[in-house]
Enzyme design. Structure first.
Site, mmCIF file in Angstrom:
data_model
loop_
_atom_site.group_PDB
_atom_site.id
_atom_site.type_symbol
_atom_site.label_atom_id
_atom_site.label_comp_id
_atom_site.label_asym_id
_atom_site.label_seq_id
_atom_site.Cartn_x
_atom_site.Cartn_y
_atom_site.Cartn_z
ATOM 1 C CE LYS A 116 -0.702 -2.526 2.916
ATOM 2 N NZ LYS A 116 -0.286 -3.704 3.582
ATOM 3 C CB VAL A 143 -7.061 -1.989 0.893
ATOM 4 C CG1 VAL A 143 -8.033 -1.301 1.839
ATOM 5 C CG2 VAL A 143 -6.272 -0.959 0.104
ATOM 6 N N GLY A 145 -6.249 -6.724 4.091
ATOM 7 C CA GLY A 145 -5.849 -8.144 4.048
ATOM 8 C C GLY A 145 -6.777 -9.032 3.255
ATOM 9 C CB ILE A 147 -11.784 -7.414 3.694
ATOM 10 C CG1 ILE A 147 -11.722 -7.777 5.178
ATOM 11 C CG2 ILE A 147 -13.161 -6.898 3.315
ATOM 12 C CD1 ILE A 147 -11.983 -6.594 6.108
ATOM 13 C CD GLU A 201 4.763 -5.454 9.791
ATOM 14 O OE1 GLU A 201 5.806 -6.082 9.533
ATOM 15 O OE2 GLU A 201 3.638 -5.845 9.455
ATOM 16 C CE LYS A 216 -3.569 -1.623 5.343
ATOM 17 N NZ LYS A 216 -3.653 -2.196 6.687
HETATM 18 N N1 HSE Z 1 0.184 -4.035 9.695
HETATM 19 C C1 HSE Z 1 -1.113 -3.927 9.123
HETATM 20 C C2 HSE Z 1 -2.166 -3.987 10.213
HETATM 21 C C3 HSE Z 1 -1.435 -4.997 8.117
HETATM 22 O O1 HSE Z 1 -1.828 -4.040 11.393
HETATM 23 O O2 HSE Z 1 -3.338 -3.915 9.889
HETATM 24 C C4 HSE Z 1 -0.744 -4.728 6.822
HETATM 25 O O3 HSE Z 1 -1.088 -3.487 6.326
#
Ligand code: HSE
Length: 444
Positions: A116, A143, A145, A147, A201, A216
């Site tokens: 993204k 955007v 995951g 869905i 992360e 997103k």
């Molecule tokens: N790290 C993101 C989240 C997922 O926590 O939603 C990947 O964009």
């Protein structure tokens, strides 16, 4: 009927992965598991094969049924391999990832990416290459995951003028805010927990500073309104400065705090595009989106309201979206049809200035409690025509004469620019000790 269908020999479509981490492994496993199903669903028109994968450390054992010759340390080997029709970029970032995607497009290869940041920051250049070389970029995994919101906005809502898309599209922030709300954790503790559980992360910066969600939202707005959007035009605030104090006030006032992304096209054609922690009424369905789940409420002029809810991250859900894009691309390749990847169709981005956007607000002042302080603040608000819908200032039963107190004002709807100007005047009062804390109260 195509030649392939007549002969009943599926066309072999080659996929090259750049990046074979969590999502790459998920893509490999999904295709191994459901490949036959996918071939059947294409009416045996094509069969998808992962033929090459670029990895950082070639000596690392990844997966038992993946042959050693699949792997290379150089992404150029993937992009330039003649048997690779579709390049799947899964390394993230906006530099090497850009080079990979650009190189693939220049060779006329279809690109699938979940990146993204890359598309929101450098989409103008990449979509231009996509157009120039008639090579699609698919990005369902970018955007929310698992869905299928990209396909929904691009295809399923193609007959609608989309009025709004409002959602919780960062699972990490949502998890942290929920733990602060339900377990009373402070922000650093909740973040640590999210990292230990593998939600955030190792470097959670983009998750907690709002930009992952904002990227997103930019992509959703780009799909809905056709123009590439400059991230500089977008208002973004993260959750790093949300305190337990405001979470508690929110709860007591009937709200939950959520990192909310709002895309809203107004009647004048301007698009409100913002991401920030907001107060959502507990009774609203988005208030019950918890943990790492995502949800996007879409309103089309013909379709009315719909809610998309599901897993916004994780190995299998994200792989599900990547594989869907690969299959879409394989349909185009095997039928030699013009690609159906997104291309911008408008030059006008039309993002509304954040100062002109309106909501009601929660404002908390840290004040020195002396006679007249409430009146002073209320007078400034009144002079500027900012209406008060409620006030709240809990008294500590053990110390009712406390000198420094939190004074909460709930304010009627007004433009954000007007609120900011008024709060500047309030901050100049001697009895107001620090920058007021502001949350939007969302009218959903
Ligand atoms: N790290 C993101 C989240 C997922 O926590 O939603 C990947 O964009």
């Amino acid at each position: 009927m195509t030649e392939q269908q007549q002969s009943n020999t599926p066309q072999q479509v080659g996929v090259g992965l750049v990046g074979f981490g969590t999502v790459g492994t998920g893509v490999w496993e999904t295709i191994q598991k459901n490949g036959e199903l996918i071939t059947g669903r294409s009416n045996h028109q094509f069969q998808i094969n992962i033929v090459k994968a670029a990895v950082r450390d070639i000596s690392k054992k990844r997966i038992d049924d993946a042959p050693a010759e699949l792997f290379t340390a150089d992404w150029n080997d993937v992009v330039n391999d003649n048997s690779v029709d579709i390049v799947v970029e899964l390394i993230g970032g906006t530099t090497t990832a850009f080079d990979i995607v650009a190189a693939a497009l220049k060779l006329g290869k279809t690109v699938v990416t979940g990146n993204k940041a890359l598309l929101a920051e450098r989409g103008a250049e990449l979509f231009a290459l996509s157009q120039q070389h008639n090579a699609a970029i698919h990005f369902e995994a970018a955007v929310a995951g698992g869905i299928p919101i990209i396909k929904a906005v691009q295809d399923s809502y193609v007959g609608n003028d989309i009025e709004s898309m409002v959602g919780i599209i960062n699972g990490t922030s949502n998890y942290i805010l929920e733990r602060m709300t339900t377990a009373g954790l402070a922000y650093p503790e909740a973040l640590k927990e999210a990292q230990e559980l593998g939600y955030a992360e190792a470097d959670p910066t983009l998750d907690v500073n709002g930009w992952d969600a904002a990227h997103k939202a930019i992509l959703l707005a780009t799909l809905a309104y056709g123009s590439v959007i400059d991230p500089e035009e977008v208002y973004v605030r993260g959750i790093e400065r949300v305190t337990s104090t405001d979470i508690e006030f929110a709860k007591n006032l009937g709200y939950n705090v959520k990192l909310l992304s709002v895309v809203h096209k107004h009647e004048d054609g301007k698009v409100e595009l913002r991401t920030q922690p907001s107060f959502i009424p507990k009774s609203h369905i988005l208030s019950s989106v918890n943990g790492v789940f995502n949800a996007v409420a879409v309103k089309g002029d013909a379709s009315g309201d719909a809610l998309f809810y599901g897993r916004g991250a994780g190995k299998e859900p994200t792989a599900s979206s990547v594989v869907a894009d690969i299959v879409d691309a394989a349909h185009t390749i095997s039928s030699r049809a013009p690609h159906r990847g997104f291309l911008p169709y408008s030059d006008e981005s039309n993002v509304k200035k954040i100062e002109d956007t309106t909501t009601p607000y929660y404002v908390r002042f840290d004040v020195t409690d002396r006679p007249g302080v409430v009146a002073e603040i209320a007078q400034i608000l009144a002079n500027d025509g900012v209406g008060i819908s409620g006030t709240h200032s809990p008294v500590d039963p053990e110390n009712p004469d406390k000198e420094f107190v939190d004074m909460v004002f709930l304010l009627h709807t007004c433009p954000f620019g007007k609120l900011k100007a008024t709060l500047k005047k309030v901050l100049a009062l001697d009895s107001v000790n620090s920058e007021p804390v502001v949350f939007r109260i969302e009218n959903l």
